[in-house]
Design a protein around this motif. Structure first.
Motif, mmCIF file in Angstrom:
data_model
loop_
_atom_site.group_PDB
_atom_site.id
_atom_site.type_symbol
_atom_site.label_atom_id
_atom_site.label_comp_id
_atom_site.label_asym_id
_atom_site.label_seq_id
_atom_site.Cartn_x
_atom_site.Cartn_y
_atom_site.Cartn_z
ATOM 1 N N LEU A 130 0.831 -1.207 0.000
ATOM 2 C CA LEU A 130 0.000 0.000 0.000
ATOM 3 C C LEU A 130 0.864 1.256 0.000
ATOM 4 C CD1 LEU A 130 -2.766 1.345 0.158
ATOM 5 C CD2 LEU A 130 -2.737 1.008 2.638
ATOM 6 N N LEU A 131 1.984 1.212 0.700
ATOM 7 C CA LEU A 131 2.884 2.355 0.730
ATOM 8 C C LEU A 131 3.561 2.580 -0.621
ATOM 9 C CD1 LEU A 131 4.605 1.822 4.213
ATOM 10 C CD2 LEU A 131 2.964 3.610 3.600
ATOM 11 N N GLN A 132 3.672 1.528 -1.421
ATOM 12 C CA GLN A 132 4.402 1.627 -2.688
ATOM 13 C C GLN A 132 3.506 1.830 -3.913
ATOM 14 O OE1 GLN A 132 6.892 -2.108 -1.795
ATOM 15 N NE2 GLN A 132 8.347 -0.786 -2.840
ATOM 16 N N ILE A 133 2.240 1.449 -3.827
ATOM 17 C CA ILE A 133 1.363 1.514 -4.981
ATOM 18 C C ILE A 133 0.974 2.966 -5.295
ATOM 19 C CG2 ILE A 133 -0.829 1.359 -3.713
ATOM 20 C CD1 ILE A 133 -1.805 -0.620 -5.837
ATOM 21 N N LYS A 134 0.619 3.238 -6.547
ATOM 22 C CA LYS A 134 0.157 4.574 -6.934
ATOM 23 C C LYS A 134 -1.159 4.890 -6.225
ATOM 24 C CE LYS A 134 0.210 5.869 -11.160
ATOM 25 N NZ LYS A 134 -0.047 5.881 -12.626
ATOM 26 N N LYS A 135 -1.343 6.162 -5.913
ATOM 27 C CA LYS A 135 -2.525 6.562 -5.133
ATOM 28 C C LYS A 135 -3.137 7.835 -5.726
ATOM 29 C CE LYS A 135 0.204 5.038 -1.180
ATOM 30 N NZ LYS A 135 1.419 4.900 -2.009
ATOM 31 N N LYS A 136 -3.537 7.769 -6.979
ATOM 32 C CA LYS A 136 -4.075 8.965 -7.629
ATOM 33 C C LYS A 136 -5.434 8.748 -8.281
ATOM 34 C CE LYS A 136 0.282 11.381 -8.625
ATOM 35 N NZ LYS A 136 1.108 11.993 -9.695
ATOM 36 N N SER A 137 -5.513 7.786 -9.181
ATOM 37 C CA SER A 137 -6.711 7.610 -10.002
ATOM 38 C C SER A 137 -7.729 6.670 -9.371
ATOM 39 C CB SER A 137 -6.315 7.066 -11.378
ATOM 40 O OG SER A 137 -5.828 5.740 -11.266
ATOM 41 N N GLN A 138 -8.893 6.597 -10.011
ATOM 42 C CA GLN A 138 -9.930 5.677 -9.560
ATOM 43 C C GLN A 138 -9.479 4.231 -9.725
ATOM 44 O OE1 GLN A 138 -12.808 6.499 -8.003
ATOM 45 N NE2 GLN A 138 -13.080 4.296 -7.682
#
Length: 232
Positions: A130-138
Motif C-alpha cells: 500500500l505504501l508503494q502503490i500509486k494513489k491517484k486515479s480511480q
C-alpha cells in the motif's frame, strides 16, 4: 526487538537516506545502540527453532510455535507503522517488504513454508504494498481495495492519511482519493479496530504419531518394581 529491527534499521543501504518532506527530525523511539536488527530477529528465531527440535518436539508443534512468533512480528510491526507518520513512506514500504522477504527465506530454509507462518505476515505485506502503490486515479483506488484484503478499512485509511512523500517528485494522498477508497470499502463487514490484537494466541493441536517401536517387544527392568503389571 521487533519494531526497531523491522522498521528503523536500514537494511537496504541508501534507501532511507532521504527524510520525508516537511518532517521535523525525530528522535528514534528505540536507541540506535540497542543492537536490534533483522539479523537479531533471525538469530532469535533460530534459537526457538533448534531448542524445540533438541527437546524432541513434534514437527507439527514446532510449526505452530513459529506461526505464533510470525504473527507477533506482524502485529508489533504493523501497529507501530499505524501510529507513526515518519514510517509511512514509499521507501519505508520497500524496506519492510525486503525484511519480510528475509523472514520468508528463513521459513523456506527451515522447510516451514506450509506452517501458516507466512500467511500470518499478510497484513504487513499488504501494508508495505500500500505504501508503494500509486494513489491517484480511480483505478488505483480499485486496485488498493482488491489488494488489501488482510487490512481493515480503518487501517487502509490510516496508512493513506499518514503517507508522507520522501521527495519533491511524490505527492501526498489527496482527501478525495481517501474518500473514494472509503466509499469502495463501505460494505465490508469487518472489525472497526485500528490496531491488531497482540494478545491473540492460536489454538494448539497435539498430533498423534504412533511409535515405531512395537510395545510387545519392550522389556521392563525389574528395578522399576512393576511386576504387578500384566502384558495384554
Amino acid at each position: 526487538m521487533i519494531a526497531p529491527a523491522m522498521l528503523e534499521q536500514e537494511t537496504i543501504q541508501g534507501v532511507m537516506g532521504v527524510k520525508p518532506t516537511g518532517m521535523r527530525k525525530r528522535t528514534s523511539s528505540f536507541p540506535e545502540d540497542s543492537g536490534h536488527s533483522l539479523e537479531s530477529i533471525l538469530k532469535q528465531l533460530d534459537v526457538f527453532y533448534y531448542t524445540l527440535l533438541q527437546h524432541g518436539n513434534d514437527t507439527e508443534l514446532v510449526r505452530q510455535v513459529i506461526k505464533q512468533q510470525f504473527y507477533l512480528i506482524c502485529c508489533v510491526t504493523l501497529n507501530n507503522l499505524l501510529l507513526r507518520k515518519d514510517m509511512c513512506s514509499w521507501s519505508k514500504g520497500l524496506q519492510i517488504r525486503y525484511n519480510v522477504c528475509q523472514l520468508e527465506e528463513w521459513l523456506l530454509d527451515k522447510d516451514l513454508q506450509g506452517s501458516g507462518a507466512r500467511e500470518s505476515l499478510e497484513p504487513l505485506i499488504q501494508a508495505a504494498q500500500l505504501l508503494q502503490i500509486k494513489k491517484k486515479s480511480q483505478d488505483d483506488a480499485d486496485a488498493i481495495c482488491t489488494m488489501c484484503t488482510a487490512l481493515t478499512t480503518q487501517q487502509i485509511v490510516k496508512i493513506l492519511s499518514l503517507y508522507t512523500p520522501v521527495n519533491e517528485f511524490e505527492e501526498r494522498v489527496s482527501i478525495s482519493f481517501i474518500k473514494s477508497v472509503q466509499n469502495l470499502l463501505k460494505d465490508r463487514k469487518e472489525s472497526s479496530q485500528l490496531l491488531m490484537d497482540a494478545k491473540i494466541i492460536f489454538s494448539v493441536t497435539f498430533p498423534f504419531n504412533p511409535s515405531s517401536v512395537a510395545l510387545e517387544t519392550i522389556q521392563l527392568p525389574s528395578s522399576l518394581n512393576l511386576s504387578f503389571l500384566t502384558r495384554v
